[in-house]
Design a protein around this motif. Sequence first.
Motif, short mmCIF file in Angstrom:
data_model
loop_
_atom_site.label_atom_id
_atom_site.label_comp_id
_atom_site.label_asym_id
_atom_site.label_seq_id
_atom_site.Cartn_x
_atom_site.Cartn_y
_atom_site.Cartn_z
N TYR A 212 44.78 44.79 -94.53
CA TYR A 212 45.18 43.41 -94.82
C TYR A 212 44.82 42.48 -93.66
O TYR A 212 44.25 41.41 -93.86
N LEU A 213 45.16 42.89 -92.45
CA LEU A 213 44.89 42.05 -91.29
C LEU A 213 43.39 41.83 -91.07
O LEU A 213 42.97 40.74 -90.67
N THR A 214 42.60 42.85 -91.32
CA THR A 214 41.16 42.71 -91.10
C THR A 214 40.50 41.86 -92.18
O THR A 214 39.40 41.36 -91.97
N GLU A 215 41.17 41.69 -93.30
CA GLU A 215 40.60 40.86 -94.37
C GLU A 215 40.97 39.39 -94.23
O GLU A 215 40.59 38.58 -95.05
N ARG A 216 41.70 39.02 -93.22
CA ARG A 216 42.07 37.62 -92.96
C ARG A 216 41.05 37.03 -91.98
O ARG A 216 41.21 37.15 -90.77
N PRO A 217 39.99 36.41 -92.49
CA PRO A 217 38.92 35.96 -91.60
C PRO A 217 39.33 34.90 -90.59
O PRO A 217 38.69 34.77 -89.55
N LYS A 218 40.36 34.14 -90.87
CA LYS A 218 40.76 33.09 -89.92
C LYS A 218 41.73 33.61 -88.86
O LYS A 218 42.08 32.89 -87.94
N LEU A 219 42.17 34.84 -88.99
CA LEU A 219 43.06 35.42 -88.00
C LEU A 219 42.21 35.85 -86.81
O LEU A 219 41.24 36.59 -86.97
N PRO A 220 42.54 35.41 -85.59
CA PRO A 220 41.66 35.65 -84.43
C PRO A 220 41.82 37.04 -83.81
O PRO A 220 42.00 37.19 -82.61
N ILE A 221 41.79 38.06 -84.66
CA ILE A 221 41.94 39.43 -84.15
C ILE A 221 40.83 40.30 -84.69
O ILE A 221 40.29 40.08 -85.77
N ARG A 222 40.49 41.29 -83.89
CA ARG A 222 39.58 42.37 -84.28
C ARG A 222 40.25 43.67 -83.85
O ARG A 222 41.01 43.70 -82.88
#
Length: 169
Positions: A157-167
């Motif tokens: 879920y987190l990796t599919e949020r393109p505007k979230l500034p995390i990798r």
Amino acid sequence: MTASRELLFPDAVEEARDFFDRDDPVRLIRDVLRSPARRTLVILGGRLIGKTSLLNIVTQWAEDEGSFVVVRLAHAGSRAGLMAEIVHGIDERVGGDRAAPAAVRADTTVAELVKIIQELAARVPGTRFLLCVDEFDSLLQGCDDQEARRILDLLLYLTERPKLPIRFL
């Protein structure tokens, strides 16, 4: 001349100058991390082949170049624990002495986690966070199947949020 590190296994390499014959994998990882389309990088391999050393070298590069703020996540035995580690790690790197982020509870939703991450990231606009988990397989093996699935679903879920500034690495 600087003496290079002795080859003592299974100690992980911590300095790029001691990481021999791995230029191609390091270059590939750098390219993936620079890519806006790819948000997660998984390094697979057997024991003692240098995954932790590779992680050390890549995180050193990411911090030295200034492309990411590196957050090394401690192992957590549950989704809630991993969520708390993410929040704590980012908070610590953006100046945890400011207003404390909302606490992560056992019933914190993923949407609430995203909001907390966004609020923390807003403290340092333009910053990207490289969230690193070493020995991820052992983290999952320490959980029952249902909790392991919840952790994997969280990461997806987190990796599919393109505007979230995390990798993730």
